[in-house]
Design a protein around this motif. Sequence first.
Motif, PDB file in Angstrom:
ATOM      1  N   ASP A   1      78.182 -38.079 -87.526  1.00  0.00           N
ATOM      2  CA  ASP A   1      78.066 -38.983 -86.378  1.00  0.00           C
ATOM      3  C   ASP A   1      78.602 -38.331 -85.107  1.00  0.00           C
ATOM      4  N   ILE A   2      79.700 -37.605 -85.224  1.00  0.00           N
ATOM      5  CA  ILE A   2      80.282 -36.904 -84.074  1.00  0.00           C
ATOM      6  C   ILE A   2      79.293 -35.879 -83.542  1.00  0.00           C
ATOM      7  N   ILE A   3      78.689 -35.113 -84.433  1.00  0.00           N
ATOM      8  CA  ILE A   3      77.723 -34.096 -84.003  1.00  0.00           C
ATOM      9  C   ILE A   3      76.579 -34.752 -83.241  1.00  0.00           C
ATOM     10  N   ALA A   4      76.014 -35.818 -83.791  1.00  0.00           N
ATOM     11  CA  ALA A   4      74.885 -36.498 -83.138  1.00  0.00           C
ATOM     12  C   ALA A   4      75.289 -37.049 -81.772  1.00  0.00           C
ATOM     13  N   ALA A   5      76.434 -37.712 -81.706  1.00  0.00           N
ATOM     14  CA  ALA A   5      76.864 -38.330 -80.448  1.00  0.00           C
ATOM     15  C   ALA A   5      77.214 -37.279 -79.405  1.00  0.00           C
ATOM     16  N   GLN A   6      77.959 -36.260 -79.813  1.00  0.00           N
ATOM     17  CA  GLN A   6      78.398 -35.249 -78.858  1.00  0.00           C
ATOM     18  C   GLN A   6      77.222 -34.419 -78.339  1.00  0.00           C
ATOM     19  N   GLU A   7      76.280 -34.119 -79.212  1.00  0.00           N
ATOM     20  CA  GLU A   7      75.107 -33.356 -78.754  1.00  0.00           C
ATOM     21  C   GLU A   7      74.287 -34.169 -77.760  1.00  0.00           C
ATOM     22  N   LYS A   8      74.157 -35.465 -78.006  1.00  0.00           N
ATOM     23  CA  LYS A   8      73.436 -36.338 -77.072  1.00  0.00           C
ATOM     24  C   LYS A   8      74.162 -36.376 -75.720  1.00  0.00           C
ATOM     25  N   GLU A   9      75.486 -36.506 -75.760  1.00  0.00           N
ATOM     26  CA  GLU A   9      76.261 -36.556 -74.527  1.00  0.00           C
ATOM     27  C   GLU A   9      76.223 -35.222 -73.783  1.00  0.00           C
ATOM     28  N   MET A  10      76.269 -34.108 -74.526  1.00  0.00           N
ATOM     29  CA  MET A  10      76.190 -32.794 -73.869  1.00  0.00           C
ATOM     30  C   MET A  10      74.839 -32.618 -73.188  1.00  0.00           C
ATOM     31  N   ALA A  11      73.778 -33.063 -73.819  1.00  0.00           N
ATOM     32  CA  ALA A  11      72.450 -32.959 -73.207  1.00  0.00           C
ATOM     33  C   ALA A  11      72.416 -33.750 -71.898  1.00  0.00           C
ATOM     34  N   PHE A  12      72.990 -34.958 -71.910  1.00  0.00           N
ATOM     35  CA  PHE A  12      73.052 -35.764 -70.697  1.00  0.00           C
ATOM     36  C   PHE A  12      73.842 -35.040 -69.607  1.00  0.00           C
ATOM     37  N   MET A  13      75.006 -34.490 -69.977  1.00  0.00           N
ATOM     38  CA  MET A  13      75.852 -33.830 -68.985  1.00  0.00           C
ATOM     39  C   MET A  13      75.182 -32.587 -68.410  1.00  0.00           C
ATOM     40  N   LYS A  14      74.493 -31.829 -69.244  1.00  0.00           N
ATOM     41  CA  LYS A  14      73.784 -30.639 -68.753  1.00  0.00           C
ATOM     42  C   LYS A  14      72.668 -31.043 -67.794  1.00  0.00           C
ATOM     43  N   GLN A  15      71.957 -32.116 -68.123  1.00  0.00           N
ATOM     44  CA  GLN A  15      70.904 -32.614 -67.224  1.00  0.00           C
ATOM     45  C   GLN A  15      71.519 -33.094 -65.915  1.00  0.00           C
ATOM     46  N   TRP A  16      72.662 -33.755 -66.011  1.00  0.00           N
ATOM     47  CA  TRP A  16      73.322 -34.234 -64.804  1.00  0.00           C
ATOM     48  C   TRP A  16      73.704 -33.062 -63.912  1.00  0.00           C
ATOM     49  N   LEU A  17      74.262 -31.990 -64.500  1.00  0.00           N
ATOM     50  CA  LEU A  17      74.634 -30.816 -63.705  1.00  0.00           C
ATOM     51  C   LEU A  17      73.420 -30.201 -63.016  1.00  0.00           C
ATOM     52  N   GLU A  18      72.319 -30.128 -63.733  1.00  0.00           N
ATOM     53  CA  GLU A  18      71.103 -29.565 -63.140  1.00  0.00           C
ATOM     54  C   GLU A  18      70.606 -30.424 -61.989  1.00  0.00           C
ATOM     55  N   ALA A  19      70.726 -31.734 -62.123  1.00  0.00           N
ATOM     56  CA  ALA A  19      70.258 -32.652 -61.078  1.00  0.00           C
ATOM     57  C   ALA A  19      71.228 -32.747 -59.903  1.00  0.00           C
TER      58      ALA A  19
END
Length: 132
Positions: free
Chosen positions: A109-127
């Motif tokens: 569950d941690i892997i799934a949640a953290q990977e989803k959050e990292m993807a969001f944060m990386k997209q946020w940085l790009e934007a």
Amino acid sequence: MNSKTIALAIFTALCSAGVIAQTAAPASDAMPGMNMEQHAPKPTDVSSTAAFQAADQKMMSGMSSIEYTGDADRDFVAHMIPHHQGAVEMAKVELKYGKDAKLRKLAKDIIAAQEKEMAFMKQWLEAHPGKH
């Protein structure tokens, strides 16, 4: 007691325990695994310990190598990415070496949640490119 009062009591107890542990033992032994200085593995170290130590080192190195910009949003996201990656790495160690079914599920569950959050944060940085 309401849930906020209980949460505050637990937080206070944990903080107190940390202070007691730090004053009762030398700094290098106060919080095993949290001493980020390189050390040679002890003969009693097992493979999981070495893997956890490597994950800790990688996370701390990743977090400390990022310069602060003064932009709270950007600094938060930039530093949380390696922090979350550290959680993923540690969860993978649990999956490789751990035996407890509930902890293995938590690790997944941690892997799934953290990977989803990292993807969001990386997209946020790009934007939101930083000011140059």
